[in-house]
Design a protein around this motif. Structure first.
Motif, PDB file in Angstrom:
ATOM      1  N   LEU A 273      13.455   0.992  -2.946  1.00 40.06           N
ATOM      2  CA  LEU A 273      13.769   1.306  -4.335  1.00 40.06           C
ATOM      3  C   LEU A 273      15.251   1.135  -4.670  1.00 40.06           C
ATOM      4  CD1 LEU A 273      11.539   4.497  -4.762  1.00 40.06           C
ATOM      5  CD2 LEU A 273      10.987   2.119  -5.307  1.00 40.06           C
ATOM      6  N   ALA A 274      16.026   0.664  -3.685  1.00 42.30           N
ATOM      7  CA  ALA A 274      17.445   0.406  -3.947  1.00 42.30           C
ATOM      8  C   ALA A 274      17.568  -0.613  -5.082  1.00 42.30           C
ATOM      9  CB  ALA A 274      18.123  -0.110  -2.689  1.00 42.30           C
ATOM     10  N   HIS A 275      18.409  -0.291  -6.030  1.00 43.37           N
ATOM     11  CA  HIS A 275      18.703  -1.147  -7.187  1.00 43.37           C
ATOM     12  C   HIS A 275      17.573  -1.202  -8.217  1.00 43.37           C
ATOM     13  CE1 HIS A 275      22.004  -2.326  -4.647  1.00 43.37           C
ATOM     14  NE2 HIS A 275      21.199  -2.927  -3.777  1.00 43.37           N
ATOM     15  N   GLU A 276      16.462  -0.506  -7.972  1.00 38.37           N
ATOM     16  CA  GLU A 276      15.385  -0.505  -8.944  1.00 38.37           C
ATOM     17  C   GLU A 276      15.707   0.494 -10.073  1.00 38.37           C
ATOM     18  OE1 GLU A 276      12.790  -2.373  -9.194  1.00 38.37           O
ATOM     19  OE2 GLU A 276      12.882  -3.393  -7.255  1.00 38.37           O
TER      20      GLU A 276
ATOM     21  N   GLY B 132       9.113   5.445 -11.734  1.00 40.52           N
ATOM     22  CA  GLY B 132       9.363   6.879 -11.705  1.00 40.52           C
ATOM     23  C   GLY B 132       8.303   7.646 -10.959  1.00 40.52           C
ATOM     24  N   PHE B 133       8.670   8.832 -10.532  1.00 41.73           N
ATOM     25  CA  PHE B 133       7.734   9.694  -9.803  1.00 41.73           C
ATOM     26  C   PHE B 133       6.929  10.533 -10.796  1.00 41.73           C
ATOM     27  CE2 PHE B 133      11.053   9.014  -6.557  1.00 41.73           C
ATOM     28  CZ  PHE B 133      10.247   8.521  -5.540  1.00 41.73           C
ATOM     29  N   VAL B 134       5.626  10.593 -10.569  1.00 43.73           N
ATOM     30  CA  VAL B 134       4.737  11.444 -11.358  1.00 43.73           C
ATOM     31  C   VAL B 134       3.817  12.174 -10.389  1.00 43.73           C
ATOM     32  CG1 VAL B 134       4.803   9.912 -13.364  1.00 43.73           C
ATOM     33  CG2 VAL B 134       2.984   9.647 -11.665  1.00 43.73           C
ATOM     34  N   THR B 135       3.192  13.242 -10.855  1.00 47.97           N
ATOM     35  CA  THR B 135       2.262  13.964  -9.995  1.00 47.97           C
ATOM     36  C   THR B 135       0.994  13.148  -9.786  1.00 47.97           C
ATOM     37  OG1 THR B 135       1.297  15.107 -11.886  1.00 47.97           O
ATOM     38  CG2 THR B 135       3.121  16.213 -10.752  1.00 47.97           C
TER      39      THR B 135
ATOM     40  N   SER C  80      22.157   5.204  -3.724  1.00 46.09           N
ATOM     41  CA  SER C  80      22.519   5.885  -4.952  1.00 46.09           C
ATOM     42  C   SER C  80      21.513   5.443  -6.017  1.00 46.09           C
ATOM     43  CB  SER C  80      23.938   5.509  -5.397  1.00 46.09           C
ATOM     44  OG  SER C  80      24.262   6.138  -6.612  1.00 46.09           O
ATOM     45  N   PRO C  81      20.628   6.333  -6.464  1.00 44.87           N
ATOM     46  CA  PRO C  81      19.578   5.908  -7.393  1.00 44.87           C
ATOM     47  C   PRO C  81      20.150   5.371  -8.699  1.00 44.87           C
ATOM     48  CG  PRO C  81      19.703   8.298  -7.314  1.00 44.87           C
ATOM     49  CD  PRO C  81      20.597   7.789  -6.220  1.00 44.87           C
TER      50      PRO C  81
ATOM     51  N   ALA D 109       0.832  -1.198   0.000  1.00 44.33           N
ATOM     52  CA  ALA D 109       0.000   0.000   0.000  1.00 44.33           C
ATOM     53  C   ALA D 109       0.868   1.250   0.000  1.00 44.33           C
ATOM     54  CB  ALA D 109      -0.925  -0.001   1.207  1.00 44.33           C
ATOM     55  N   VAL D 110       2.012   1.169   0.676  1.00 40.71           N
ATOM     56  CA  VAL D 110       2.959   2.286   0.740  1.00 40.71           C
ATOM     57  C   VAL D 110       4.349   1.715   0.487  1.00 40.71           C
ATOM     58  CG1 VAL D 110       3.950   4.117   2.171  1.00 40.71           C
ATOM     59  CG2 VAL D 110       1.532   3.545   2.394  1.00 40.71           C
ATOM     60  N   ILE D 111       5.123   2.450  -0.291  1.00 39.90           N
ATOM     61  CA  ILE D 111       6.473   2.001  -0.622  1.00 39.90           C
ATOM     62  C   ILE D 111       7.478   2.931   0.044  1.00 39.90           C
ATOM     63  CG2 ILE D 111       8.120   1.657  -2.507  1.00 39.90           C
ATOM     64  CD1 ILE D 111       5.722   1.071  -4.317  1.00 39.90           C
TER      65      ILE D 111
END
Length: 302
Positions: A186-189, A240-243, A216-217, A179-181
């Motif tokens: 997100l390491a290595h993603e 990726g981040f989006v609005t 380190s992204p 439900a929440v990340i």
């Protein structure tokens, strides 16, 4: 030259057939009104009224002159009204530049409300990046812009509610079950991100979000606009981040999840070049302010 004020005086006398009442109607003294009528008759080259002890009557020339005079006065009144409406921004054209992200929020509602309220204002909608909105405002190519601060030029800004970010990821991704990340997840993603040249402030804060977690992204591709980023997510290229407003425009194969710690929100503002905003821009900004006060922009961003 026949002036409109004198023509209006003639029409008043012709309608009242009484110099005193016509003078009161025109807010003139009777001698001043009579002088205007005599000057008009001299200009026309014919008597327009018969004057005797019984009263005032139109001559044949006056009767023929009345219709066109009425039309001239009416058209002059309409011309003045249209000019004032243009000054107030109720007619004319509004050139509105906006970023693709901005138009996923409540901005379409603002444009629709503006068009309903001011149907005689043509609205030119021009999509461009935030830096190009700045440049178009500085060059005078647009009246009003909706962009993402901070700005590098001398512009006046009216802040709108920020757009929060969510994470877009393939619906089949293992993290989509959560439900929440967390950022640590997100390491290595593979990460998709907009180029720093498009939004250095947001870019740096996203990188700092990872750095604060000791990560380190792993950036696999820089991509813009965000709608393209979502398409790449659907294709399995990365995350990726989006609005949140783009997140509400559902796309098959893509899931959207909140992230902790929360990523930076995207600032949005209406902007114009000093010293003043165009009249049509002022009217549009009035509509935007009402929507902000009603919470419509905040709801669209949530």
């Amino acid at each position: 030259m026949l002036d409109i004020r004198t023509l209006a005086c003639f029409v008043a006398v012709a309608e009242d057939l009484h110099f005193r009442r016509a003078a009161e109607r025109m807010n003139l003294t009777q001698p001043a009104l009579s002088q205007r009528i005599r000057a008009l008759e001299g200009e026309v080259g014919a008597d327009l009224f018969e004057r005797d002890r019984r009263g005032v009557a139109l001559t044949p020339a006056g009767a023929a002159f009345l219709g066109p005079a009425r039309e001239a006065v009416r058209h002059a009144s309409m011309a003045k009204a249209e000019a004032l409406r243009a000054v107030r921004g109720e007619v004319g054209r509004l050139r509105l530049g906006f970023t693709p992200i901005a138009f996923y929020g409540v901005l379409p509602e603002a444009v629709q409300a503006f068009r309903i309220r001011h149907p005689q204002v043509e609205v030119d909608l021009i999509e461009m990046s935030s830096p190009k909105v700045e440049a178009a405002l500085a060059s005078g190519d647009i009246d009003l812009g909706v962009l993402h601060p901070p700005v590098s030029r001398d512009l006046i800004l009216y802040a709108l509610p920020d757009e929060p970010f969510v994470l877009a990821l393939p619906a089949t991704h293992r993290l989509a079950e959560q439900a929440v990340i967390r950022v640590a997840d997100l390491a290595h993603e593979p990460l998709l991100i907009a180029p720093r040249s498009i939004g250095p402030g947001i870019y740096d804060r996203v990188i700092a979000l990872f750095t604060a977690e000791g990560i380190s992204p792993r950036i696999v591709q820089e991509v813009t606009p965000m709608t393209t980023l979502v398409g790449l997510v659907a294709a399995g290229t990365g995350l990726g981040f989006v609005t949140s407003s783009i997140g509400r425009a559902t796309r098959p194969g893509v899931a959207y999840r909140p992230v902790l710690p929360p990523p930076p929100s995207l600032p949005i503002a209406a902007a114009w070049h000093p010293p003043t905003l165009s009249a049509s821009g002022e009217r549009f900004l009035e509509v935007v302010r009402v929507l902000v006060e009603q919470g419509e922009f905040a709801r669209a961003a949530s």
